[in-house]
Design an enzyme around this catalytic site. Structure first.
Site, mmCIF file in Angstrom:
data_model
loop_
_atom_site.group_PDB
_atom_site.id
_atom_site.type_symbol
_atom_site.label_atom_id
_atom_site.label_comp_id
_atom_site.label_asym_id
_atom_site.label_seq_id
_atom_site.Cartn_x
_atom_site.Cartn_y
_atom_site.Cartn_z
ATOM 1 N N TRP A 33 0.821 -1.212 0.000
ATOM 2 C CA TRP A 33 0.000 0.000 0.000
ATOM 3 C C TRP A 33 0.858 1.267 0.000
ATOM 4 C CZ3 TRP A 33 -4.550 2.438 -0.215
ATOM 5 C CH2 TRP A 33 -4.706 3.640 0.454
ATOM 6 N N ASN A 35 0.368 5.649 0.483
ATOM 7 C CA ASN A 35 -0.370 6.907 0.533
ATOM 8 C C ASN A 35 0.603 8.082 0.542
ATOM 9 O OD1 ASN A 35 -0.660 5.699 3.486
ATOM 10 N ND2 ASN A 35 -1.085 7.897 3.791
ATOM 11 N N ASP A 36 0.550 8.986 1.482
ATOM 12 C CA ASP A 36 1.275 10.264 1.380
ATOM 13 C C ASP A 36 2.724 10.162 0.907
ATOM 14 O OD1 ASP A 36 0.020 11.622 4.541
ATOM 15 O OD2 ASP A 36 -0.984 10.622 2.876
ATOM 16 N N TRP A 302 -9.113 9.539 0.212
ATOM 17 C CA TRP A 302 -9.378 8.598 1.304
ATOM 18 C C TRP A 302 -10.783 7.999 1.246
ATOM 19 C CZ3 TRP A 302 -6.042 6.091 4.028
ATOM 20 C CH2 TRP A 302 -4.795 6.633 4.308
HETATM 21 O O1 LIG Z 1 -6.654 6.267 8.104
HETATM 22 C C1 LIG Z 1 -5.620 7.231 8.073
HETATM 23 C C2 LIG Z 1 -6.265 8.541 8.466
HETATM 24 O O2 LIG Z 1 -7.267 8.852 7.509
HETATM 25 C C3 LIG Z 1 -5.370 9.689 8.516
HETATM 26 O O3 LIG Z 1 -6.179 10.832 8.625
HETATM 27 C C4 LIG Z 1 -4.463 9.829 7.252
HETATM 28 O O4 LIG Z 1 -3.510 10.784 7.662
HETATM 29 C C5 LIG Z 1 -2.432 11.059 6.770
HETATM 30 C C6 LIG Z 1 -2.890 11.859 5.560
HETATM 31 O O5 LIG Z 1 -3.206 11.066 4.452
HETATM 32 O O6 LIG Z 1 -1.796 9.839 6.395
HETATM 33 C C7 LIG Z 1 -0.682 9.590 7.283
HETATM 34 C C8 LIG Z 1 -0.845 8.210 7.854
HETATM 35 O O7 LIG Z 1 -0.639 7.261 6.807
HETATM 36 C C9 LIG Z 1 -0.722 10.706 8.339
HETATM 37 O O8 LIG Z 1 0.578 11.032 8.788
HETATM 38 C C10 LIG Z 1 -1.379 11.826 7.564
HETATM 39 O O9 LIG Z 1 -1.965 12.820 8.403
#
Ligand SMILES: OC[C@H](O)[C@H](O)CO[C@]1(CO)O[C@H](CO)[C@@H](O)[C@@H]1O
Length: 507
Positions: A33, A35-36, A302
């Site tokens: 996976w 994400n950021d 998300w």
């Molecule tokens: O389920 C994850 C949740 O939605 C967080 O709000 C996601 O937060 C972010 C933003 O996508 O991803 C990171 C973590 O994977 C965190 O550091 C950052 O604030």
């Protein structure tokens, strides 16, 4: 059905899945996976771009136990993935988002003279072991491939469960490290200062913009104003969920920064990208560039990021973009100081198709094709007259899959003046994914529009009016890849196509 036919069709299904198309110009993880984007920095010694990213190497969906995945590139296009660079020390612990700086003067004391100044890499990130979020430091002596956690972590702990995403930079004018970090659900971007990356002093709070559910992923960058030798500071901020179009959004503020406080030039909220899939933008640190700052976002939302069709990997980064500021016509009266964006990538053009000065009639269509499913296009058009209601005069660009059965549509209705992006799919039923994204764009005084777009298998990045607005969206055909591109209208003598060109790309 005979057993052999059954087995053969099963084999085809497996191969089709395995042969799934990966984007060519967008970074995707080998497995697991993503994400950021995290820790983006440029290694000036070895001329290498480094990206880290939120990674779950075990499964193609988000889980609490997260690592910093790592990849490098010489051209911001072709990426090589390496071993995860920062990993949890305990089960279930998250190494969450953060940033990297080059501590060439060894202000942290983490390095000795044996480490080349340009390889004195310090990462600052959020550690989430479960209930609280604190900021930690880790340093690398091998140019950013492996890190050692500071033995006296955390470097910043305010006893909060929603305190995350440190973006750190060197502020020359006040001779200090500056950290922007969010107190997420208190809608605060907090600014701290430090002399050594280990001891941090609170400077100020900033709270403005579209609140959504919570703030995330802040960042502060000094951005040049096009055509001048002036700059303004841009404060980036992500919100999720609760974006105006649903789920995730990246916004920004334009202002001044004195080393302690950011002051916006106005109280207007501006969005970096008005598509559904452009989140958690981070700019690269340690780049010597006077004509803009370079940043990368995560190309998803998300609302459905964990559910989009996938095999053993899920998630992609948007292409790198150059950001400058300019005074942009946002309506007939106002020029608003706004970000201007352009993608950065390198690719070979295998074929160019182009049509110029065509007045499109009802039922006409200009038809191009792409062999690779990766192409850039330019569409410059003018609306030739005003419309009487209740007519619905559309100009539509259809991108059809090589399976001939599925298309996505990017279009425009002349009387409303808003562009829409419609992504019907047979493989992903999700209420948040299916809504059409629209964008109001101000034309020139002669009602001319220009759009530049890059389509890369299953993602489209659109740049309107020379990049003064952008819209990034992912899309899913059930199989195949973009193949036919058609420009059509349902109206006579209304749309003059000044230029429609398509360049088929390969890397
Ligand atoms: O389920 C994850 C949740 O939605 C967080 O709000 C996601 O937060 C972010 C933003 O996508 O991803 C990171 C973590 O994977 C965190 O550091 C950052 O604030």
């Amino acid at each position: 059905m005979r057993l052999s036919v059954l087995l053969f069709s099963l084999l085809c299904a497996v191969l089709a899945c395995a042969a799934e198309v990966r984007p060519l110009l967008h970074f995707t993880p080998e497995k697991g996976w993503l994400n950021d984007p995290n820790g983006l920095f440029y290694d000036r010694k070895d001329d290498i771009w480094h990206i880290y990213f939120q990674s779950n190497p075990k499964n193609p969906f988000w889980e609490k136990e997260l690592h910093w995945g790592h990849a490098t590139s010489k051209d911001l296009t072709n990426w090589t993935q390496h071993e995860s660079a920062i990993n949890p020390s305990h089960r279930g612990e998250g190494i969450l988002s953060g940033s990297v700086v080059v501590d060439r003067n060894n202000t942290s004391g983490f390095f000795n003279d044996s480490v080349h100044p340009e390889h004195r890499i310090v990462a600052l990130y959020t550690r989430n072991p479960g209930l609280i979020e604190t900021q930690e430091a880790a340093y690398s002596v091998d140019g950013g491939y492996t890190f050692t956690k500071y033995e006296k972590n955390p470097v910043l702990d305010v006893k909060s469960s929603q305190f995350r995403d440190p973006k750190v930079m060197w502020h020359e004018a006040s001779n200090q490290w500056i950290m922007t970090v969010v107190e997420a659900q208190d809608y605060q971007i907090q600014i701290y200062g430090s002399d050594d990356l280990k001891n941090w002093n609170f400077h100020s709070n900033f709270s403005a913009g579209y609140p959504g559910f919570q703030f995330e992923c802040p960042g502060l960058s000094e951005v040049p104003i096009a055509g001048t030798n002036e700059t303004k500071w841009v404060l980036f901020l992500a919100i999720n969920p609760g974006a105006p179009w649903g789920g995730s959004a990246s916004q920004y503020f334009v202002g001044d920064f004195d080393g302690y406080e950011f002051k916006a030039i106005d109280s207007l909220t501006r969005f970096v990208d008005i598509g559904k899939d452009y989140y958690a933008l981070q700019t690269f640190s340690n780049v010597e560039k006077k004509d803009g700052v370079i940043g990368i976002s995560w190309a998803s939302n998300w609302q459905y990021a964990n559910k989009v069709p996938a095999s053993n990997w899920r998630g992609m980064l948007a292409m790198a973009r150059n950001f400058t500021l300019d005074y942009v016509s946002v309506n007939p009266q106002k020029k608003l100081l706004s970000l201007v964006e352009s993608p950065i990538f390198e690719a070979n053009v295998s074929k160019t198709s182009e049509k110029k000065n065509v007045k499109l009639q009802k039922g006409d269509s200009i038809e191009f094709e792409t062999k690779s499913g990766v192409f850039e296009f330019e569409l410059d058009f003018q609306t030739m007259k005003n419309i009487t209601y209740p007519e619905q005069p559309n100009l539509d660009l259809y991108i059809t899959s090589s399976n001939g059965k599925e298309s996505i549509r990017f279009g425009f209705e002349a009387d409303v003046g808003a562009f829409y992006f419609d992504r019907p799919t047979n493989v992903f039923q999700n209420p948040y994914y299916s809504n059409v994204v629209t964008a109001n764009i101000q034309p020139t005084k002669k009602y001319e529009y220009n759009i530049y777009g890059v389509v890369d298998q299953n993602v489209i990045e659109l740049f309107f009016m020379n990049g003064t607005t952008s819209s990034t969206n992912i899309f899913y055909f059930s199989d195949g890849k973009p193949s036919k591109v058609e420009l059509k209208s349902n109206y006579n003598d209304l749309f003059k196509i000044q230029k429609f060109s398509l360049r088929d790309l390969s890397v």
